[in-house]
Design a protein around this motif. Structure first.
Motif, short mmCIF file in Angstrom:
data_model
loop_
_atom_site.label_atom_id
_atom_site.label_comp_id
_atom_site.label_asym_id
_atom_site.label_seq_id
_atom_site.Cartn_x
_atom_site.Cartn_y
_atom_site.Cartn_z
N GLY A 7 18.29 53.88 76.63
CA GLY A 7 19.26 53.05 75.90
C GLY A 7 20.36 53.83 75.19
N TRP A 11 24.39 54.46 76.45
CA TRP A 11 25.49 54.02 75.57
C TRP A 11 26.45 55.19 75.31
CZ3 TRP A 11 27.89 49.98 73.25
CH2 TRP A 11 28.67 50.25 72.14
N ARG A 340 20.02 49.14 71.08
CA ARG A 340 19.62 50.28 71.93
C ARG A 340 18.30 50.89 71.46
NH1 ARG A 340 22.65 51.16 76.74
NH2 ARG A 340 24.29 49.64 76.56
#
Ligand SMILES: Cc1ncc(COP(=O)(O)O)c(C=O)c1O
Length: 377
Positions: A7, A11, A340
């Motif tokens: 995650g 990002w 996230r």
């Protein structure tokens, strides 16, 4: 072998190069080569002279004796021979998990924390139980919950001390309780220790010094401000180090001659690096505290003096990611959205960047909190 997307990394890979005010990172403001090499007082002359003579062969496979002995100084009970160099802490965590976890094992992982610590064991066929941290308890996990989770087939307990993203420290008393529980089923305790509390580093206790089956992973990426050299290590007992030796021959061979030289130099100048970084962390933490006090749309359980923090925002939790994409596009400011880490409505705020970026980033985040359609009015 299947594994979930990472995650935070996904990002950052997508957005970090478009940020003007990057307050997402968890490293204490990275050093340039020139800053680094001024630490020894002779502007790197000795370092470059040695580098010029060095053949770029594989070098020392486990890390040079000098590197290993410098890294061993961070522990009370780990001899240099039990330190193994890796490609960052990422490499160290991977090595430990890949070497020790098998299908059918149970792993208990502090959650959320660094995603490697739960998704690599899952990918290796282990069942993974989450040991949750609680905002209501200053982001600490509850030992009673660990007692419920531990099983006869628990092979390893994975922790991240200090925790990414919250910056909370597991203190000695809690670590001792964890060790007592681990002993009941003969489990390893793996602790990712890349964040050191710089207000009182001497308060920090490494799992490698507390427990024979404790495995510490660490690197030069966060506390030491040189993620670009991709250098980390494992610290463990001799038997575990021997298991790691076998697996690392297949996955890395060595970490590289240049990296080893620079890493050794950084560790030798550790006191100066820590003095520089203590100043940055304490100064910026105060700026962060002042901002939180003045901004009604945020709240925070403040981190111990480590370089990551987790802010709660008065936004629609379902729109967390979109809020941060819009913030970046409209204000040039980057954080890591809390979804996230499976914590929507929050964000990782990396406050240990340069002061001007931090101040402007926080100012713009405040503006956006009052303008955005995703903010609770
Ligand atoms: C807890 C933790 N471990 C490991 C890493 C990666 O460290 P390295 O750059 O040493 O691979 C990070 C980076 O964010 C981290 O937060």
């Amino acid at each position: 072998m299947k594994i979930a997307g990472f995650g935070v990394e996904e990002w950052l890979n997508t957005w970090e190069k478009s940020a003007t005010y990057d307050i997402s990172q968890s490293t204490i403001s990275s050093m340039t080569m020139s800053e680094l090499l001024s630490l020894d007082g002779v502007d790197g002359q000795t370092f470059y002279a040695a580098l010029n003579k060095q053949k770029m062969n594989y070098g020392w496979i486990e890390g040079s004796p000098e590197f290993k002995s410098e890294a061993a100084k961070l522990y009370q009970h780990v001899p240099a021979e039990n330190i193994l160099q890796t490609n960052g802490a990422t490499g160290a965590n991977h090595l430990a998990l890949y070497s020790l976890i098998e299908p059918g094992d149970n792993v208990i992982a502090e959650y959320p924390s660094y995603q490697q610590l739960y998704d690599i064991p899952k990918s290796l066929g282990a069942t993974v139980d989450y040991w949750h941290i609680h905002e209501s308890d200053d982001w600490n996990p509850d030992i009673e919950e660990l007692k419920q989770l531990i099983k006869p087939n628990t092979k390893m307990i994975c922790l991240n001390n200090a925790n990414n993203p919250t910056g909370t420290i597991l203190d000695r008393a809690l670590l001792e309780q964890i060790v007592e529980l681990a002993k009941t089923v003969d489990a390893y305790v793996l602790v990712d220790e890349v964040y050191l509390p710089l207000d009182k580093p001497e308060d920090f206790v490494s799992i490698a010094d507390l427990y024979d089956k404790g495995i510490a992973t660490n690197s030069l990426s966060k506390t030491y401000s040189v993620p670009g050299i991709r250098l980390g290590w494992t610290a463990s007992n001799h038997e575990v180090a021997d298991i790691f030796r076998k697996y690392r021959d297949y996955t890395m061979i060595c970490a590289g001659v240049f990296n080893d030289m620079l890493g050794t130099y950084v560790l030798k100048n550790r006191d100066k690096v820590l003095a520089r970084n203590r100043k940055i962390v304490l100064n910026n933490l105060q700026i962060l505290k002042d901002w939180v006090a003045s901004e009604p749309k945020v709240s925070m359980i403040f981190p111990r003096a480590v370089s990551t923090s987790f802010v709660k925002l008065d936004i629609d939790p379902d729109q967390t990611e979109q809020f941060f994409i819009d913030l970046l596009k409209e204000k040039g400011v980057l954080l890591v959205p809390g979804n996230r880490f499976d914590m929507p409505g929050h964000a990782r705020l990396g406050y240990c960047t340069d002061e001007a970026t931090l101040r402007e980033g926080l100012k713009r985040l405040s503006e956006f909190l009052h303008e955005s359609k995703y903010t609770n009015k």
